[in-house]
Design a protein around this motif. Structure first.
Motif, mmCIF file in Angstrom:
data_model
loop_
_atom_site.group_PDB
_atom_site.id
_atom_site.type_symbol
_atom_site.label_atom_id
_atom_site.label_comp_id
_atom_site.label_asym_id
_atom_site.label_seq_id
_atom_site.Cartn_x
_atom_site.Cartn_y
_atom_site.Cartn_z
ATOM 1 N N ALA A 156 -27.201 11.100 -43.509
ATOM 2 C CA ALA A 156 -27.622 9.808 -42.968
ATOM 3 C C ALA A 156 -28.765 9.223 -43.791
ATOM 4 C CB ALA A 156 -28.034 9.968 -41.516
ATOM 5 N N ARG A 157 -29.677 10.078 -44.229
ATOM 6 C CA ARG A 157 -30.802 9.604 -45.035
ATOM 7 C C ARG A 157 -30.315 9.032 -46.360
ATOM 8 N NH1 ARG A 157 -33.314 13.752 -44.432
ATOM 9 N NH2 ARG A 157 -34.479 13.083 -42.597
ATOM 10 N N ALA A 158 -29.389 9.721 -46.985
ATOM 11 C CA ALA A 158 -28.845 9.231 -48.252
ATOM 12 C C ALA A 158 -28.086 7.922 -48.058
ATOM 13 C CB ALA A 158 -27.924 10.292 -48.865
ATOM 14 N N ALA A 159 -27.328 7.830 -46.968
ATOM 15 C CA ALA A 159 -26.604 6.584 -46.682
ATOM 16 C C ALA A 159 -27.585 5.449 -46.412
ATOM 17 C CB ALA A 159 -25.683 6.790 -45.478
ATOM 18 N N GLY A 160 -28.632 5.748 -45.670
ATOM 19 C CA GLY A 160 -29.633 4.723 -45.396
ATOM 20 C C GLY A 160 -30.345 4.262 -46.652
ATOM 21 N N ARG A 161 -30.625 5.195 -47.560
ATOM 22 C CA ARG A 161 -31.278 4.830 -48.823
ATOM 23 C C ARG A 161 -30.369 3.909 -49.637
ATOM 24 N NH1 ARG A 161 -31.466 9.605 -50.962
ATOM 25 N NH2 ARG A 161 -33.232 10.206 -49.655
ATOM 26 N N THR A 162 -29.087 4.209 -49.627
ATOM 27 C CA THR A 162 -28.133 3.354 -50.340
ATOM 28 C C THR A 162 -28.085 1.961 -49.734
ATOM 29 O OG1 THR A 162 -26.787 5.258 -50.976
ATOM 30 C CG2 THR A 162 -25.718 3.103 -51.001
ATOM 31 N N LEU A 163 -28.069 1.898 -48.405
ATOM 32 C CA LEU A 163 -28.052 0.591 -47.747
ATOM 33 C C LEU A 163 -29.318 -0.197 -48.050
ATOM 34 C CD1 LEU A 163 -26.507 1.445 -44.262
ATOM 35 C CD2 LEU A 163 -25.578 -0.167 -45.945
ATOM 36 N N ASP A 164 -30.490 0.456 -47.985
ATOM 37 C CA ASP A 164 -31.740 -0.227 -48.320
ATOM 38 C C ASP A 164 -31.676 -0.834 -49.719
ATOM 39 O OD1 ASP A 164 -33.224 0.210 -45.956
ATOM 40 O OD2 ASP A 164 -33.839 2.207 -46.603
ATOM 41 N N SER A 165 -31.198 -0.040 -50.675
ATOM 42 C CA SER A 165 -31.134 -0.516 -52.056
ATOM 43 C C SER A 165 -30.107 -1.617 -52.234
ATOM 44 C CB SER A 165 -30.808 0.659 -52.991
ATOM 45 O OG SER A 165 -31.823 1.639 -52.957
ATOM 46 N N THR A 166 -28.957 -1.453 -51.577
ATOM 47 C CA THR A 166 -27.891 -2.453 -51.702
ATOM 48 C C THR A 166 -28.344 -3.801 -51.158
ATOM 49 O OG1 THR A 166 -26.166 -0.761 -51.543
ATOM 50 C CG2 THR A 166 -25.537 -3.030 -51.011
ATOM 51 N N ILE A 167 -28.941 -3.789 -49.978
ATOM 52 C CA ILE A 167 -29.379 -5.040 -49.367
ATOM 53 C C ILE A 167 -30.499 -5.671 -50.184
ATOM 54 C CG2 ILE A 167 -30.453 -6.058 -47.323
ATOM 55 C CD1 ILE A 167 -28.998 -3.842 -45.691
ATOM 56 N N ALA A 168 -31.503 -4.871 -50.546
ATOM 57 C CA ALA A 168 -32.638 -5.408 -51.304
ATOM 58 C C ALA A 168 -32.193 -5.991 -52.637
ATOM 59 C CB ALA A 168 -33.682 -4.321 -51.524
ATOM 60 N N GLY A 169 -31.186 -5.363 -53.253
ATOM 61 C CA GLY A 169 -30.726 -5.821 -54.555
ATOM 62 C C GLY A 169 -29.845 -7.047 -54.519
ATOM 63 N N ARG A 170 -29.476 -7.506 -53.327
ATOM 64 C CA ARG A 170 -28.559 -8.642 -53.231
ATOM 65 C C ARG A 170 -29.148 -9.863 -52.528
ATOM 66 N NH1 ARG A 170 -25.667 -4.371 -54.214
ATOM 67 N NH2 ARG A 170 -23.549 -4.480 -55.074
ATOM 68 N N VAL A 171 -30.057 -9.670 -51.596
ATOM 69 C CA VAL A 171 -30.616 -10.829 -50.892
ATOM 70 C C VAL A 171 -31.533 -11.617 -51.823
ATOM 71 C CG1 VAL A 171 -30.430 -9.757 -48.611
ATOM 72 C CG2 VAL A 171 -32.538 -9.461 -49.958
ATOM 73 N N ASP A 172 -31.807 -12.864 -51.435
ATOM 74 C CA ASP A 172 -32.612 -13.740 -52.288
ATOM 75 C C ASP A 172 -34.104 -13.493 -52.150
ATOM 76 O OD1 ASP A 172 -30.532 -15.863 -53.389
ATOM 77 O OD2 ASP A 172 -30.002 -15.430 -51.311
ATOM 78 N N ALA A 173 -34.528 -12.978 -50.994
ATOM 79 C CA ALA A 173 -35.943 -12.696 -50.766
ATOM 80 C C ALA A 173 -36.051 -11.771 -49.557
ATOM 81 C CB ALA A 173 -36.731 -13.982 -50.531
ATOM 82 N N ILE A 174 -37.189 -11.087 -49.444
ATOM 83 C CA ILE A 174 -37.385 -10.116 -48.371
ATOM 84 C C ILE A 174 -38.722 -10.337 -47.688
ATOM 85 C CG2 ILE A 174 -37.630 -7.663 -47.803
ATOM 86 C CD1 ILE A 174 -35.925 -7.022 -50.261
ATOM 87 N N ILE A 175 -38.689 -10.341 -46.358
ATOM 88 C CA ILE A 175 -39.900 -10.275 -45.550
ATOM 89 C C ILE A 175 -39.959 -8.870 -44.955
ATOM 90 C CG2 ILE A 175 -41.111 -11.118 -43.497
ATOM 91 C CD1 ILE A 175 -39.787 -13.835 -43.960
ATOM 92 N N ALA A 176 -40.935 -8.076 -45.383
ATOM 93 C CA ALA A 176 -41.172 -6.758 -44.791
ATOM 94 C C ALA A 176 -42.216 -6.909 -43.698
ATOM 95 C CB ALA A 176 -41.647 -5.774 -45.851
ATOM 96 N N LEU A 177 -42.131 -6.051 -42.682
ATOM 97 C CA LEU A 177 -43.061 -6.158 -41.555
ATOM 98 C C LEU A 177 -44.321 -5.337 -41.742
ATOM 99 C CD1 LEU A 177 -40.689 -6.171 -38.445
ATOM 100 C CD2 LEU A 177 -41.274 -7.997 -40.057
ATOM 101 N N CYS A 178 -44.320 -4.434 -42.729
ATOM 102 C CA CYS A 178 -45.520 -3.640 -42.984
ATOM 103 C C CYS A 178 -45.604 -3.342 -44.480
ATOM 104 C CB CYS A 178 -45.508 -2.342 -42.174
ATOM 105 S SG CYS A 178 -44.226 -1.165 -42.670
ATOM 106 N N ARG A 179 -46.775 -2.895 -44.907
ATOM 107 C CA ARG A 179 -47.000 -2.686 -46.341
ATOM 108 C C ARG A 179 -46.140 -1.567 -46.914
ATOM 109 N NH1 ARG A 179 -53.434 -2.348 -45.906
ATOM 110 N NH2 ARG A 179 -52.738 -1.312 -43.987
#
Length: 386
Positions: A145-168
């Motif tokens: 699950a951790r590896a799948a989640g890491r892939t999803l984080d990278s996939t989404i971050a690499g495709r969206v136009d901008a990111i708002i994170a809620l914490c540092r």
């Protein structure tokens, strides 16, 4: 503030008295106060009444997951595909300037619509999926699950136009993977009038509690909240009254912990009456909405470093190192209950931090400008008044 037409995608039931939905509700209200035109796309389920002034497009109830809880569910992929279709259809009828996608599933739905309709996507990362997804799985499946989640984080971050994170921490983790700009904008809370002292005492008595003499956790009881650690701490400190207050159907059962079902108003009253406000979550990358409620109540917060973003140890919270266990957690609560002046000082500083850093107007201004910048960079030519 500006002329921005915003599509907000929430892959969740709405409304619901749970952190993500409360955050979205209040964020959209603040953005509307600035003149933003908003349409929310969400599932066809929820509890309670949605704001009347909010335009909502819902997935048909028959396509929506029946489960209201956070986490993976069998019906969600179909509902998310329907969200994407509804967004694309609305965008083609009357184009939006930008899509504001709350959490990973919503971002994937928005990206699917962008592939056909060209709508720029700003991802609001409520969490790091790498850390949260394993909490919904048996321990044996944690590494997968951790590896799948890491892939999803990278996939989404690499495709969206901008990111708002809620914490540092989330911002630092996502920025190296992002194709566009990343900013950190925490959720907000404009403090309401404090409950009357008599009402706080009344609610405490209803649940067999004494003002100032109990340690309180409020919110849902899902695995990522870290309540097992709270239960272990309760076993080590049976002299302390440990309370879990939840509004949901699910309870947390553990020896030494009193789990009470409350209304949101009762939970807020208990927050003002507790001796310590507990945040046992270890899962990094998000911003717990309950943290804002704890700060509003001006009660000392016990949490782990990196979870209570912006607070300082022994100044505005009691922060434990990430590796600390239940013994340290129990000792922190005992220290605060044994030193009421210190506890009051820490609680007052937390309230001051809330008032100076989490006002919705300023956060909405920053959000609107960031979304406008993302839209302009995508070639939409949005005008924002500065």
């Amino acid at each position: 503030m500006g002329a921005l037409r915003l599509a907000v995608i929430g892959a969740f039931p709405f409304p619901l008295s749970q952190g993500s939905q409360l955050y979205v509700r209040d964020q959209l209200g603040a953005l509307q106060q600035l003149g933003t035109e908003i349409t929310l796309f969400c599932y066809g389920t929820g509890e309670g009444n949605a704001p009347e002034e909010l335009d909502i497009v819902r997935v048909p109830r028959g396509l929506s997951p029946s489960v209201l809880r956070t986490g993976p569910a069998l019906g969600k992929p179909l509902a998310d595909a329907a969200l994407s279709g509804a967004l694309l259809a609305a965008h083609r009828r009357r184009p939006f300037d930008v899509a504001l996608a709350h959490n990973g599933e919503a971002a994937l739905a928005a990206l699917l619509a962008r592939s056909a309709g060209g709508l720029p996507v700003v991802y609001v990362a409520h969490t790091l999926i790498e850390h949260e997804l394993p909490t919904f799985c048996p321990p044996l499946l944690g590494p997968v699950a951790r590896a799948a989640g890491r892939t999803l984080d990278s996939t989404i971050a690499g495709r969206v136009d901008a990111i708002i994170a809620l914490c540092r921490d989330a911002g630092k983790a996502l920025e190296p993977r992002a194709r566009g700009p990343v900013t950190v904008i925490a959720p907000g809370l404009d403090p309401a009038a404090s409950p009357e002292r008599a009402r706080v005492d009344q609610v405490c008595r209803r649940f067999g509690l004494v003002r100032g003499r109990f340690a309180l956790y409020t919110g849902n009881v899902d695995g990522y909240q870290g309540l097992d650690l709270l239960a272990e701490a309760a076993q080590l400190a049976p002299d302390i009254a440990w309370v879990v207050a939840t509004h949901g159907k699910h309870r947390f059962e553990a020896a030494g912990v009193s789990c009470v079902r409350t209304t949101p108003e009762e939970a807020r009253a208990l927050g003002f009456g507790c001796g310590a406000a507990l945040l046992p979550r270890r899962c990094p990358g998000g911003y717990p909405i309950k943290l804002l409620n704890y700060m509003e109540a001006a009660r000392p917060i016990v949490a782990f470093e990196g979870i209570a973003d912006g607070l300082e140890h022994d100044r505005s919270a009691w922060l434990l190192p990430p590796e600390a266990g239940p013994t340290a957690f129990a000792e922190a609560v005992r220290t605060l209950q044994g030193e009421p002046e210190r506890a009051d000082r820490i609680g007052a500083a937390a309230r001051s931090h809330l008032e100076s850093h989490h006002g919705w107007h300023d956060l909405a201004v920053r959000t609107l400008r960031f979304c406008g910048d993302a839209s302009r960079k995508a070639g939409n030519g949005v005008r924002l008044l500065r």
